[in-house]
Design a protein around this motif. Structure first.
Motif, PDB file in Angstrom:
ATOM      1  N   ILE A 251       0.852  -1.182   0.000  1.00 13.37           N
ATOM      2  CA  ILE A 251       0.000   0.000   0.000  1.00 13.37           C
ATOM      3  C   ILE A 251       0.891   1.236   0.000  1.00 13.37           C
ATOM      4  N   THR A 252       0.534   2.205  -0.824  1.00 15.65           N
ATOM      5  CA  THR A 252       1.234   3.486  -0.826  1.00 15.65           C
ATOM      6  C   THR A 252       0.201   4.594  -0.826  1.00 15.65           C
ATOM      7  N   GLY A 253       0.662   5.796  -0.525  1.00 21.25           N
ATOM      8  CA  GLY A 253      -0.214   6.956  -0.612  1.00 21.25           C
ATOM      9  C   GLY A 253      -1.192   7.095   0.537  1.00 21.25           C
ATOM     10  N   ILE A 254      -0.857   6.580   1.683  1.00 21.72           N
ATOM     11  CA  ILE A 254      -1.728   6.707   2.856  1.00 21.72           C
ATOM     12  C   ILE A 254      -0.934   7.355   3.986  1.00 21.72           C
TER      13      ILE A 254
ATOM     14  N   THR B  39      -0.121   7.208   7.385  1.00 25.90           N
ATOM     15  CA  THR B  39      -0.259   6.233   8.478  1.00 25.90           C
ATOM     16  C   THR B  39      -0.459   6.916   9.827  1.00 25.90           C
ATOM     17  N   ARG B  40       0.044   8.122   9.997  1.00 20.54           N
ATOM     18  CA  ARG B  40      -0.192   8.850  11.261  1.00 20.54           C
ATOM     19  C   ARG B  40      -1.670   9.157  11.427  1.00 20.54           C
ATOM     20  N   SER B  41      -2.311   9.555  10.343  1.00 18.99           N
ATOM     21  CA  SER B  41      -3.744   9.850  10.386  1.00 18.99           C
ATOM     22  C   SER B  41      -4.550   8.582  10.664  1.00 18.99           C
ATOM     23  N   LEU B  42      -4.166   7.489  10.029  1.00 17.56           N
ATOM     24  CA  LEU B  42      -4.844   6.212  10.257  1.00 17.56           C
ATOM     25  C   LEU B  42      -4.680   5.759  11.711  1.00 17.56           C
ATOM     26  N   THR B  43      -3.474   5.883  12.243  1.00 19.42           N
ATOM     27  CA  THR B  43      -3.215   5.518  13.639  1.00 19.42           C
ATOM     28  C   THR B  43      -4.068   6.354  14.580  1.00 19.42           C
ATOM     29  N   LYS B  44      -4.171   7.643  14.313  1.00 20.13           N
ATOM     30  CA  LYS B  44      -4.982   8.525  15.153  1.00 20.13           C
ATOM     31  C   LYS B  44      -6.459   8.123  15.098  1.00 20.13           C
ATOM     32  N   LYS B  45      -6.944   7.793  13.915  1.00 18.51           N
ATOM     33  CA  LYS B  45      -8.342   7.377  13.770  1.00 18.51           C
ATOM     34  C   LYS B  45      -8.616   6.103  14.560  1.00 18.51           C
ATOM     35  N   ILE B  46      -7.722   5.135  14.456  1.00 17.24           N
ATOM     36  CA  ILE B  46      -7.894   3.880  15.204  1.00 17.24           C
ATOM     37  C   ILE B  46      -7.814   4.148  16.702  1.00 17.24           C
ATOM     38  N   ARG B  47      -6.906   5.026  17.108  1.00 17.05           N
ATOM     39  CA  ARG B  47      -6.768   5.340  18.530  1.00 17.05           C
ATOM     40  C   ARG B  47      -8.035   5.991  19.077  1.00 17.05           C
ATOM     41  N   GLU B  48      -8.654   6.851  18.290  1.00 23.77           N
ATOM     42  CA  GLU B  48      -9.854   7.566  18.740  1.00 23.77           C
ATOM     43  C   GLU B  48     -11.116   6.715  18.682  1.00 23.77           C
ATOM     44  N   HIS B  49     -11.203   5.833  17.678  1.00 25.48           N
ATOM     45  CA  HIS B  49     -12.441   5.085  17.455  1.00 25.48           C
ATOM     46  C   HIS B  49     -12.334   3.600  17.782  1.00 25.48           C
TER      47      HIS B  49
ATOM     48  N   LEU C 158     -13.410  -2.407  11.075  1.00 27.07           N
ATOM     49  CA  LEU C 158     -13.240  -3.123   9.817  1.00 27.07           C
ATOM     50  C   LEU C 158     -12.772  -2.166   8.738  1.00 27.07           C
ATOM     51  N   GLY C 159     -12.051  -2.686   7.780  1.00 28.66           N
ATOM     52  CA  GLY C 159     -11.591  -1.889   6.655  1.00 28.66           C
ATOM     53  C   GLY C 159     -11.462  -2.772   5.431  1.00 28.66           C
ATOM     54  N   LYS C 160     -11.242  -2.148   4.301  1.00 28.32           N
ATOM     55  CA  LYS C 160     -10.991  -2.899   3.081  1.00 28.32           C
ATOM     56  C   LYS C 160     -10.043  -2.095   2.209  1.00 28.32           C
ATOM     57  N   ILE C 161      -9.269  -2.814   1.433  1.00 31.46           N
ATOM     58  CA  ILE C 161      -8.310  -2.187   0.532  1.00 31.46           C
ATOM     59  C   ILE C 161      -8.860  -2.308  -0.880  1.00 31.46           C
ATOM     60  N   ILE C 162      -8.951  -1.193  -1.570  1.00 30.06           N
ATOM     61  CA  ILE C 162      -9.546  -1.153  -2.895  1.00 30.06           C
ATOM     62  C   ILE C 162      -8.556  -0.519  -3.856  1.00 30.06           C
ATOM     63  N   THR C 163      -8.365  -1.145  -4.985  1.00 37.09           N
ATOM     64  CA  THR C 163      -7.470  -0.591  -5.997  1.00 37.09           C
ATOM     65  C   THR C 163      -8.166   0.550  -6.730  1.00 37.09           C
ATOM     66  N   ASP C 164      -7.386   1.314  -7.451  1.00 38.04           N
ATOM     67  CA  ASP C 164      -7.916   2.485  -8.154  1.00 38.04           C
ATOM     68  C   ASP C 164      -9.063   2.147  -9.102  1.00 38.04           C
ATOM     69  N   ASN C 165      -9.008   0.982  -9.720  1.00 37.67           N
ATOM     70  CA  ASN C 165      -9.982   0.636 -10.754  1.00 37.67           C
ATOM     71  C   ASN C 165     -11.224  -0.066 -10.219  1.00 37.67           C
ATOM     72  N   ALA C 166     -11.228  -0.450  -8.955  1.00 38.71           N
ATOM     73  CA  ALA C 166     -12.342  -1.248  -8.418  1.00 38.71           C
ATOM     74  C   ALA C 166     -13.462  -0.361  -7.892  1.00 38.71           C
ATOM     75  N   ASP C 167     -14.672  -0.871  -8.007  1.00 35.91           N
ATOM     76  CA  ASP C 167     -15.841  -0.213  -7.433  1.00 35.91           C
ATOM     77  C   ASP C 167     -15.877  -0.534  -5.943  1.00 35.91           C
ATOM     78  N   GLN C 168     -15.945   0.480  -5.095  1.00 30.97           N
ATOM     79  CA  GLN C 168     -15.925   0.278  -3.635  1.00 30.97           C
ATOM     80  C   GLN C 168     -17.023  -0.659  -3.171  1.00 30.97           C
ATOM     81  N   GLU C 169     -18.183  -0.579  -3.783  1.00 33.51           N
ATOM     82  CA  GLU C 169     -19.315  -1.399  -3.363  1.00 33.51           C
ATOM     83  C   GLU C 169     -19.153  -2.863  -3.776  1.00 33.51           C
TER      84      GLU C 169
END
Length: 179
Positions: A15-18, A20-30, A34-45
């Motif tokens: 994974i690139t372009g994330i 990680t400090r922001s992600l760590t803070k979000k996990i710490r607060e909430h 669950l999460g999912k990894i989606i490539t640029d071309n995939a439909d999130q749904e």
């Protein structure tokens, strides 16, 4: 050759372009989420959420057969594999133990007499999915002559459940240094 090229050659996702400090803070607060990894071309749904807490992950990672290490060891330890790390086996064997590693769902209630200790390893997931092992530990630990028993992480939780303890999930997981 770049790291990216090597990872692609080895079929290892990255994974690139994330931030990680922001992600760590979000996990710490909430808390854990669950999460999912989606490539640029995939439909999130089109990518479903998978909740690992609903699966018996121990059954997926436990060894399928009995294995013995350091057969000439001075003490015999029966090790229930709930996702054991090789270094744990190595540490026990290097200290003179014969280590017999068995699958998580093996009926261990009938064989402890030939061992000096019972080790329940660490592993992934929700320990309550291991009701078969919890019932067998309850049987073993109810005898008058209890085999010395120890566990790490998941193993400790399974021993606790077999003794009637209640468990609850910590907001941040077992990371005391982050509290």
């Amino acid at each position: 050759r770049s790291l990216s090229e090597w990872l692609k050659d080895q079929n290892i996702p990255a994974i690139t372009g994330i931030d990680t400090r922001s992600l760590t803070k979000k996990i710490r607060e909430h808390g854990t989420m669950l999460g999912k990894i989606i490539t640029d071309n995939a439909d999130q749904e089109s990518v479903e959420f998978v909740n690992p807490d609903l699966q018996n992950l121990v059954a997926r990672v436990s060894c399928p057969t009995v294995r013995t290490f350091n057969r000439d060891g001075e003490v015999n330890i029966l090790c229930v594999d709930c996702g054991i790390k090789n270094s744990q086996i190595r540490c026990l064997a290097e200290r003179g133990a014969c280590v017999t590693v068995v699958p998580w769902d093996m009926d261990i209630s009938v064989i402890p007499q030939q061992y000096d200790g019972l080790f329940i390893s660490n592993g992934p997931g929700n320990p309550e999915h291991c009701s078969l092992l919890i019932d067998r530990l309850t049987e073993i630990l109810s005898h008058d002559s209890v085999l010395p028993t120890f566990g790490i992480c998941m193993g400790s939780q399974l021993v606790g459940l077999s003794l009637g303890c209640k468990l609850y999930k910590l907001k941040y997981g077992n990371r005391g240094h982050n509290q």
